[in-house]
Design a protein around this motif. Structure first.
Motif, PDB file in Angstrom:
ATOM      1  N   ALA A  58       0.819  -1.208   0.000  1.00 11.93           N
ATOM      2  CA  ALA A  58       0.000   0.000   0.000  1.00 11.93           C
ATOM      3  C   ALA A  58       0.857   1.263   0.000  1.00 11.93           C
ATOM      4  CB  ALA A  58      -0.937  -0.003   1.204  1.00 11.93           C
ATOM      5  N   LEU A  59       2.009   1.203   0.686  1.00  9.84           N
ATOM      6  CA  LEU A  59       2.902   2.367   0.731  1.00  9.84           C
ATOM      7  C   LEU A  59       3.784   2.476  -0.495  1.00  9.84           C
ATOM      8  CD1 LEU A  59       3.975   2.185   4.489  1.00  9.84           C
ATOM      9  CD2 LEU A  59       2.342   3.768   3.459  1.00  9.84           C
ATOM     10  N   GLY A  60       3.741   1.482  -1.361  1.00 11.39           N
ATOM     11  CA  GLY A  60       4.543   1.514  -2.572  1.00 11.39           C
ATOM     12  C   GLY A  60       6.001   1.176  -2.367  1.00 11.39           C
ATOM     13  N   ILE A  61       6.336   0.594  -1.213  1.00 10.31           N
ATOM     14  CA  ILE A  61       7.729   0.225  -0.954  1.00 10.31           C
ATOM     15  C   ILE A  61       8.162  -0.900  -1.889  1.00 10.31           C
ATOM     16  CG2 ILE A  61       9.311  -0.671   0.797  1.00 10.31           C
ATOM     17  CD1 ILE A  61       7.546   0.641   2.912  1.00 10.31           C
ATOM     18  N   VAL A  62       7.284  -1.861  -2.089  1.00 11.61           N
ATOM     19  CA  VAL A  62       7.530  -2.975  -3.016  1.00 11.61           C
ATOM     20  C   VAL A  62       6.307  -3.104  -3.913  1.00 11.61           C
ATOM     21  CG1 VAL A  62       7.998  -5.453  -3.238  1.00 11.61           C
ATOM     22  CG2 VAL A  62       8.948  -4.176  -1.305  1.00 11.61           C
ATOM     23  N   GLU A  63       6.528  -3.253  -5.202  1.00 15.13           N
ATOM     24  CA  GLU A  63       5.409  -3.386  -6.125  1.00 15.13           C
ATOM     25  C   GLU A  63       4.721  -4.729  -5.951  1.00 15.13           C
ATOM     26  OE1 GLU A  63       6.647  -2.749 -10.102  1.00 15.13           O
ATOM     27  OE2 GLU A  63       7.223  -0.650  -9.789  1.00 15.13           O
ATOM     28  N   LEU A  64       3.427  -4.736  -6.243  1.00 13.57           N
ATOM     29  CA  LEU A  64       2.628  -5.950  -6.110  1.00 13.57           C
ATOM     30  C   LEU A  64       3.168  -7.059  -7.008  1.00 13.57           C
ATOM     31  CD1 LEU A  64       0.175  -7.016  -4.593  1.00 13.57           C
ATOM     32  CD2 LEU A  64      -1.254  -6.228  -6.480  1.00 13.57           C
ATOM     33  N   LYS A  65       3.618  -6.686  -8.188  1.00 13.95           N
ATOM     34  CA  LYS A  65       4.180  -7.670  -9.111  1.00 13.95           C
ATOM     35  C   LYS A  65       5.394  -8.361  -8.504  1.00 13.95           C
ATOM     36  CE  LYS A  65       6.318  -8.065 -13.698  1.00 13.95           C
ATOM     37  NZ  LYS A  65       6.762  -7.320 -14.907  1.00 13.95           N
ATOM     38  N   THR A  66       6.217  -7.598  -7.823  1.00 10.33           N
ATOM     39  CA  THR A  66       7.409  -8.167  -7.178  1.00 10.33           C
ATOM     40  C   THR A  66       7.024  -9.122  -6.056  1.00 10.33           C
ATOM     41  OG1 THR A  66       8.627  -6.132  -7.676  1.00 10.33           O
ATOM     42  CG2 THR A  66       9.570  -7.601  -6.017  1.00 10.33           C
ATOM     43  N   LEU A  67       5.999  -8.751  -5.286  1.00 10.08           N
ATOM     44  CA  LEU A  67       5.548  -9.624  -4.197  1.00 10.08           C
ATOM     45  C   LEU A  67       5.076 -10.969  -4.729  1.00 10.08           C
ATOM     46  CD1 LEU A  67       3.574  -7.060  -2.002  1.00 10.08           C
ATOM     47  CD2 LEU A  67       5.800  -8.071  -1.503  1.00 10.08           C
TER      48      LEU A  67
END
Length: 246
Positions: A177-186
């Motif tokens: 949600a904070l944009g620290i890691v992109e959803l695609k990366t997760l």
């Protein structure tokens, strides 16, 4: 003016700290008369797995007196945790925007619920299985008699490990949600997460494969849950139209 602001924050912090201590003392005083009963409850997973005639021992003169008191203290801290978190939230609340207040409340409530679920999972499922495995592998002729202080340390460490590990969905949702890691990366690092879950299981559980699996598999599933919730959060945010520039 700056000094007045600092003093007001200091007095507010002192007030919240006093209330936190009082919030712990009240349940502690109420629980102390039942310290021995609580001790009996928390040693049940061990006593149920000991062979006939097996018992716990105290290697220190003060252990039979101090261990029930420590258990009562831990229970009082756990019972007062919602009040403690509320006091911490009230200290930071004036500096939060309305949306941030709502998010912080949801995060704290979710964190407490997940911690309780993790601790209960450890106490009712993991610890009995681990103890049964350890007792069952004792060599012939070895009398299994656990020292009560060692058992309490083992119990607290396992319950804390699972309670903290069950925070995984909140951490995943927060960093997405904070944009620290992109959803695609997760989604792409799932394989590394599985390996990491087993490494964590090997570090924070006894050296048996059963308890390691019982921590690693929930960790992996909780990560997947966090990714799923993060997908919903990101999708909802994308669906909300941006405000026009002034």
């Amino acid at each position: 003016m700056e000094q007045d602001g600092f003093l007001s924050h200091f007095y507010e912090l002192r007030t919240r700290f006093i209330r936190i201590i009082a919030g712990m003392l009240v349940p502690l005083l109420a629980i102390l008369p039942f310290a021995n009963e609580l001790h009996g409850f928390f040693v049940t997973p061990l006593l149920n797995q000991l062979p006939a005639g097996g018992q716990m021992i105290a290697t220190s003169v003060t252990s039979p007196f101090l261990i029930p008191l420590k258990i009562a203290f831990y229970v009082a801290v756990a019972v007062s945790l919602p009040h403690t978190l509320y006091q911490v939230w009230k200290f930071f609340q004036p500096g939060l925007y309305p949306k941030e207040k709502l998010i912080s409340v949801l995060g704290v409530v979710s964190s407490v619920i997940l911690f309780v679920i993790g601790a209960c999972f450890a106490f009712y499922l993991v610890i009995p299985v681990v103890i049964k495995f350890i007792v069952g592998t004792a060599p012939e002729g070895v009398a299994v008699m656990t020292e009560i202080g060692s058992y309490l340390d083992f119990l607290v460490s396992i319950m804390l490990a699972f309670g903290i590990s069950f925070q995984t969905p909140i951490i995943v949702v927060a960093i997405a949600a904070l944009g620290i890691v992109e959803l695609k990366t997760l989604r792409e690092i799932r394989g590394y997460v599985v390996v990491g879950a087993f490494v964590v299981g090997a570090i924070f559980t006894p050296p048996d494969i059963i308890s390691q699996f019982m921590l690693a598999i929930p960790l992996w599933l909780l990560y997947e849950l966090g990714v799923f919730i993060a997908m919903l959060v990101v999708a909802r945010r994308a669906a909300v139209p941006a405000l026009p520039d002034a």
